[in-house]
Design a protein around this motif. Structure first.
Motif, PDB file in Angstrom:
ATOM      1  N   PHE A   1       2.496  -2.834  -0.225  1.00  0.00           N
ATOM      2  CA  PHE A   1       2.377  -3.844   0.824  1.00  0.00           C
ATOM      3  C   PHE A   1       0.900  -4.079   1.127  1.00  0.00           C
ATOM      4  CE2 PHE A   1       6.631  -2.397   1.147  1.00  0.00           C
ATOM      5  CZ  PHE A   1       7.380  -3.403   1.736  1.00  0.00           C
ATOM      6  N   GLN A   2       0.556  -5.321   1.470  1.00  0.00           N
ATOM      7  CA  GLN A   2      -0.842  -5.640   1.721  1.00  0.00           C
ATOM      8  C   GLN A   2      -0.961  -6.692   2.821  1.00  0.00           C
ATOM      9  OE1 GLN A   2      -2.767  -7.617  -1.523  1.00  0.00           O
ATOM     10  NE2 GLN A   2      -1.111  -9.064  -1.847  1.00  0.00           N
ATOM     11  N   VAL A   3      -2.152  -6.726   3.433  1.00  0.00           N
ATOM     12  CA  VAL A   3      -2.491  -7.769   4.389  1.00  0.00           C
ATOM     13  C   VAL A   3      -4.010  -7.838   4.453  1.00  0.00           C
ATOM     14  CG1 VAL A   3      -2.570  -6.266   6.440  1.00  0.00           C
ATOM     15  CG2 VAL A   3      -2.025  -8.701   6.691  1.00  0.00           C
ATOM     16  N   ILE A   4      -4.534  -9.026   4.715  1.00  0.00           N
ATOM     17  CA  ILE A   4      -5.975  -9.220   4.825  1.00  0.00           C
ATOM     18  C   ILE A   4      -6.308  -9.548   6.272  1.00  0.00           C
ATOM     19  CG2 ILE A   4      -7.951 -10.619   4.114  1.00  0.00           C
ATOM     20  CD1 ILE A   4      -6.546 -11.070   1.453  1.00  0.00           C
ATOM     21  N   CYS A   5      -7.272  -8.820   6.823  1.00  0.00           N
ATOM     22  CA  CYS A   5      -7.748  -9.070   8.185  1.00  0.00           C
ATOM     23  C   CYS A   5      -9.263  -9.238   8.140  1.00  0.00           C
ATOM     24  CB  CYS A   5      -7.393  -7.907   9.114  1.00  0.00           C
ATOM     25  SG  CYS A   5      -5.628  -7.601   9.305  1.00  0.00           S
ATOM     26  N   SER A   6      -9.771 -10.134   8.966  1.00  0.00           N
ATOM     27  CA  SER A   6     -11.213 -10.308   9.077  1.00  0.00           C
ATOM     28  C   SER A   6     -11.726  -9.452  10.221  1.00  0.00           C
ATOM     29  CB  SER A   6     -11.553 -11.790   9.309  1.00  0.00           C
ATOM     30  OG  SER A   6     -11.314 -12.538   8.140  1.00  0.00           O
ATOM     31  N   LEU A   7     -12.594  -8.508   9.918  1.00  0.00           N
ATOM     32  CA  LEU A   7     -13.073  -7.540  10.896  1.00  0.00           C
ATOM     33  C   LEU A   7     -14.585  -7.628  11.040  1.00  0.00           C
ATOM     34  CD1 LEU A   7     -11.033  -4.388   9.799  1.00  0.00           C
ATOM     35  CD2 LEU A   7     -10.319  -6.274  11.282  1.00  0.00           C
ATOM     36  N   SER A   8     -15.051  -7.248  12.201  1.00  0.00           N
ATOM     37  CA  SER A   8     -16.487  -7.196  12.429  1.00  0.00           C
ATOM     38  C   SER A   8     -17.052  -5.912  11.838  1.00  0.00           C
ATOM     39  CB  SER A   8     -16.778  -7.249  13.933  1.00  0.00           C
ATOM     40  OG  SER A   8     -16.158  -6.137  14.575  1.00  0.00           O
ATOM     41  N   PRO A   9     -18.318  -5.911  11.441  1.00  0.00           N
ATOM     42  CA  PRO A   9     -18.917  -4.684  10.911  1.00  0.00           C
ATOM     43  C   PRO A   9     -18.838  -3.557  11.936  1.00  0.00           C
ATOM     44  CG  PRO A   9     -20.310  -6.577  10.453  1.00  0.00           C
ATOM     45  CD  PRO A   9     -19.250  -7.051  11.396  1.00  0.00           C
ATOM     46  N   GLY A  10     -18.714  -2.344  11.433  1.00  0.00           N
ATOM     47  CA  GLY A  10     -18.638  -1.193  12.311  1.00  0.00           C
ATOM     48  C   GLY A  10     -17.523  -0.252  11.914  1.00  0.00           C
ATOM     49  N   TYR A  11     -17.152   0.611  12.817  1.00  0.00           N
ATOM     50  CA  TYR A  11     -16.175   1.671  12.572  1.00  0.00           C
ATOM     51  C   TYR A  11     -14.824   1.260  13.145  1.00  0.00           C
ATOM     52  CZ  TYR A  11     -14.102   6.366  12.882  1.00  0.00           C
ATOM     53  OH  TYR A  11     -13.273   7.464  12.778  1.00  0.00           O
ATOM     54  N   HIS A  12     -13.761   1.378  12.333  1.00  0.00           N
ATOM     55  CA  HIS A  12     -12.414   0.981  12.775  1.00  0.00           C
ATOM     56  C   HIS A  12     -11.419   2.094  12.458  1.00  0.00           C
ATOM     57  CE1 HIS A  12     -13.646  -3.246  13.403  1.00  0.00           C
ATOM     58  NE2 HIS A  12     -14.373  -3.086  12.301  1.00  0.00           N
TER      59      HIS A  12
END
Length: 479
Positions: free
Chosen positions: A59-70
């Motif tokens: 399973f997959q999904v693409i999310c746009s994230l800001s730089p940094g630690y998640h």
């Protein structure tokens, strides 16, 4: 409400647009309904994940994230899960996976959107993509793994490969070649040992490669072998002319073994593996004789690398940490044949063909490149199917070989004849991602009938590499 959702990158009036990086999250362990949540959703929203085409358990999904630690977790069929093969920590929400996105990325364009990700230089098939390169396995871990694998193989014998109950098929050298290949097709086996009743011993093996050479010889206008003669042409007669023929085909001077490569039941598994690797055969017969002169031999089994691999997986099932290499992603290990990156010229090229290529071209490539299979890809190099040597036996059914011309039949048409051959759980192509561990690849290769795994790019299924059983054992033994 919107503030608690994922970082979508929508632009507010009068506020500059933040830098967002498209990240692909992958859950490769199956399930019916899989969701993603994390610090980037403030742990309040479940993002649905979709199964990959061709890999229904991934399973997959693409999310746009800001730089940094998640931090993030997966919600699989009503249960919270994390991937213990990826970085994880104990947090406020239990054990969670982590990912770090650097602020200065030179591998992805900020304009890439999660809804329509472009093909960048980013390895999108790596689970939880990060701009940092994947570390390669250390020499120490590789050496420890090799020593322990070699020790195990040296201490166990071919006798342990014998099943409680099985059927082993051998062919008499005096039967017709056409009849022999019909038997291989009907029994669903790619090869069989040959018995010479006059000599009272096993003298060789008839394989799919023999049938390929025969079909190419039939298509040769200067050939002395005709379709009529094939009806009565014995295996013995074919074997006598094989060495001379093999040296004439396209200048290929590969020397075929003239003596039967076999092993005894008390030979070590390491010796069995080395015989298969050095002789470039798919299996070796396990033959036992109570007489010192080798008379009255008994055919006990056909030893394959797949069976030996199963022994390794069973032995290290509950102690996989003793083989550090097992948990390494395959992209960090010198293993298999990979499509070279731009600017790379070293290494063996990966042979691929389009489905409209002729069957004759495929057979020539199998012989000349000395490979056992060829990925069949579309114009984007995305995997469609695989054509293997063993698939050729499908032409023995209803004498199909006598009704076709190799240069006129396409690979697509040939695959339709053998769509049920070598199929594992309905899937002919066994695929993995470059982020998968060696242990997962070995599990796929240990499945019945599987001799290689195709490494594809997540989403596009673009072919990146092929890893065979031989590749794995060369790695484990350092040969």
């Amino acid at each position: 409400m919107f503030a608690s959702g994922p970082e979508t990158g929508h632009e507010n009036r009068g506020v500059s647009r933040p830098l967002l990086v498209p990240m692909r999250f992958i859950w490769p362990y199956g399930g019916s309904r899989v969701f993603l949540t994390g610090s980037f959703t403030r742990w309040s929203e479940h993002i649905p994940m979709s199964p990959m085409e061709g890999c229904p358990t991934v399973f997959q999904v693409i999310c746009s994230l800001s730089p940094g630690y998640h931090q993030f977790k997966f919600f699989v069929d009503g249960e919270w899960r994390h991937d213990d093969r990826q970085p994880f920590v104990n947090g406020n929400y239990g054990v969670v996976n982590t990912v770090f996105i650097a602020r200065e990325l030179d591998v992805v364009s900020p304009s890439v959107s999660p809804e329509a990700p472009s093909r960048s230089h980013m390895d999108v098939d790596d689970v939880f993509i990060c701009s940092e390169p994947v570390p390669t396995i250390s020499d120490a871990d590789l050496e420890v793994s090799r020593q322990r694998a070699a020790t195990f193989l040296s201490r166990h014998t071919a006798y342990e490969l014998l099943p409680d109950s099985s059927k082993v098929i051998a062919l008499d050298v005096n039967i017709a070649v056409k009849q022999a290949f019909h038997i291989l097709h009907e029994q669903g086996i790619p090869m069989a040992p040959l018995w010479d009743s006059f000599k009272g011993q096993f003298v060789g093996v008839l394989s799919a490669l023999d049938f390929i050479l025969i079909l190419r010889e039939l298509g040769n206008h200067g050939s002395n072998l005709t379709e009529e003669e094939l009806e009565t042409h014995t295996i013995s007669a074919w074997k006598e002319g094989k060495v001379h023929l093999s040296r004439q085909i396209d200048g290929n001077a590969r020397s075929y073994p003239r003596c039967l490569v076999h092993a005894g039941p008390y030979d070590s598994l390491k010796d069995v593996v080395l015989k298969i690797l050095r002789s470039k055969v798919a299996m070796v017969p396990i033959i036992h004789s109570a007489s010192q002169d080798g008379s009255f031999p008994q055919l006990l089994n056909l030893a394959t690398l797949s069976e030996v691999l199963k022994c390794i997986l069973r032995h290290f099932k509950h102690s996989s940490s003793s083989l550090p290499i097992l948990q390494q992603p395959i992209c960090s290990i010198p293993l298999g044949t990979w499509v070279p990156k731009i600017g790379e010229s070293n290494g063996q090229s990966l042979a691929m063909l389009r489905p409209n290529a002729s069957l004759g071209a495929a057979l020539s490539l199998l012989v000349q490149a000395d490979v056992s299979s060829i990925p069949i890809v579309d114009e984007n190099d995305s995997l469609l199917d695989v054509y293997s040597r063993s698939d050729i036996t499908a032409l023995a059914k209803d004498k199909a070989y006598a009704q076709i011309r190799l240069d006129e039949m396409s690979i697509h048409q040939a695959l339709q004849l053998c769509q049920d051959a070598n199929s594992i759980n309905g899937q002919r192509c066994q695929m993995c991602l470059r982020s998968d561990t060696l242990h997962k690849v070995m599990e796929r290769l240990a499945s019945p009938g599987v001799r290689r795994v195709v490494i594809v790019e997540a989403g596009s299924k673009r072919v990146e590499a092929i890893i065979s059983l031989s590749d794995v054992f060369r790695l484990l033994l350092g040969v």
